[in-house]
Scaffold this motif. Sequence first.
Motif, PDB file in Angstrom:
ATOM      1  N   GLU A 198       0.882  -1.290  -0.184  1.00  0.00           N
ATOM      2  CA  GLU A 198      -0.452  -0.001  -0.183  1.00  0.00           C
ATOM      3  C   GLU A 198       0.657   1.337  -0.047  1.00  0.00           C
ATOM      4  OE1 GLU A 198       0.445  -0.990   4.169  1.00  0.00           O
ATOM      5  OE2 GLU A 198      -0.288  -2.296   2.035  1.00  0.00           O
ATOM      6  N   GLU A 199       1.939   1.055  -0.121  1.00  0.00           N
ATOM      7  CA  GLU A 199       2.922   1.908   0.306  1.00  0.00           C
ATOM      8  C   GLU A 199       3.911   2.525  -0.863  1.00  0.00           C
ATOM      9  OE1 GLU A 199       2.793   4.727   2.807  1.00  0.00           O
ATOM     10  OE2 GLU A 199       1.906   3.240   3.646  1.00  0.00           O
ATOM     11  N   GLU A 201       2.985   3.648  -4.009  1.00  0.00           N
ATOM     12  CA  GLU A 201       2.945   4.540  -4.304  1.00  0.00           C
ATOM     13  C   GLU A 201       2.923   5.400  -3.809  1.00  0.00           C
ATOM     14  OE1 GLU A 201      -1.727   6.442  -6.525  1.00  0.00           O
ATOM     15  OE2 GLU A 201      -1.662   4.670  -5.301  1.00  0.00           O
ATOM     16  N   LYS A 202       2.877   5.768  -2.888  1.00  0.00           N
ATOM     17  CA  LYS A 202       3.233   6.704  -2.456  1.00  0.00           C
ATOM     18  C   LYS A 202       4.659   7.277  -2.693  1.00  0.00           C
ATOM     19  CE  LYS A 202       0.114   7.064   1.777  1.00  0.00           C
ATOM     20  NZ  LYS A 202      -0.377   7.052   3.305  1.00  0.00           N
ATOM     21  N   GLN A 205       5.844   8.273  -5.686  1.00  0.00           N
ATOM     22  CA  GLN A 205       5.210   9.554  -5.835  1.00  0.00           C
ATOM     23  C   GLN A 205       5.871  10.965  -4.791  1.00  0.00           C
ATOM     24  OE1 GLN A 205       1.284  10.636  -3.787  1.00  0.00           O
ATOM     25  NE2 GLN A 205       0.397   9.639  -6.031  1.00  0.00           N
ATOM     26  N   LEU A 206       7.046  10.349  -3.837  1.00  0.00           N
ATOM     27  CA  LEU A 206       7.445  10.659  -2.717  1.00  0.00           C
ATOM     28  C   LEU A 206       9.410  10.970  -3.899  1.00  0.00           C
ATOM     29  CD1 LEU A 206       8.671  11.968  -0.817  1.00  0.00           C
ATOM     30  CD2 LEU A 206       9.165   9.513   0.387  1.00  0.00           C
TER      31      LEU A 206
END
Length: 382
Positions: A198-199, A201-202, A205-206
């Motif tokens: 779940e992390e 995609e973050k 983006q980061l």
Amino acid sequence: MDEAHEILLSSLKSSGVSLPVGVSSIKDISSIGLVSLCAQSLRLILDSEPSSFPTSLPAATSERFRICAELATAIKSLGYREELGFHQFLYPSDEESYKLVRFLVERLSKVPSEDKIVCMTGQGQTIGNISESETPSSNDKKNVCQEGTSQGPSEVLFMNPKEIVLSDESMLPRNIPEHLLEEERMKLEQTFNSEQPEEKEKLIQLKEIEQEIEATLAEISKREAEHLDLLIELEQQPKLPFRKSYVDRITEITKNSRKLDADVIQILKETRELQLESNSIQERLNRTYAVVEEIVFREAKKDAVGRQAYRLLTSIHDNFLQIADTILATDRAQREAACLEQKIAAFSSRYLDIAKLQADLDSIRKENKLLEQKCHKYLPIS
């Protein structure tokens, strides 16, 4: 020319070269001053030690010749195309000194300046040199250089493989190949993605945000470097006079040029008038001689007195023709002599000082005799 000399000397001073006392033009530079300027410039261009190029000349003549020859060799290695040897330093002329100083100023303007950042590990090992355009942020410096700080998978994921630093037992050796670091990075990335999908995609983006930040920081650093270079170049530019002075000088030059043009036109007019008058007199003399010669020739056929008068007339005419030719040849020779005198005066400014050269030669002979005496003193007698 004096203004060009001042600009060159100002550029040397702004580059960090100390000028001799009382020197405001290249014409004022002596042999010792020229050696000092060239030695200081070579230190800055080659980034060498102060002892490599001495800025003063010793008392011994042979040592002076050696130092000047070394300076000439070093400058020629930088690409100086003009003739250069020890005599250009010991017996300098204004023209050769101007060319030499102008070349050194051009080379000094191309000396690069780099700002290097060195990070140290806890054991005192160097991680790498980072140029000004690649300067990391304060957080990146802490991640790379902080002693004993362990990094999580996300921190390792977005670092350059060449900059990964691990602590404690997990520290990798410094000579590890780059492809192994890349494999390790991929494994850590796969492990992290499998454990926390779940992390993902973050993190993507980061990563994009961090890339934008790095690009922005690099662009800022580049612009700051360009700004600094422009400021340095602006400071090195000579202080030009006001526009009014240029206008006044141009007006004066134009006025003098017009006056010279008027003088040339007047001289040409007078020359044409003299030439026309000379041609007129020459034609009149020829006509007069033809008439007199015909009359005397008729009388010469009658008696001996007439023949004698005819011979005198032709002799006088021939003598006057020779005199006229001699006057023209003399005038031509005077003009050629004046031209040669101008060339000699221009050459004499570049000619070596014979008296100084003879004094140096006598000094070298004296030093050689002293060396021979010392050699005979310490050599065993056979």
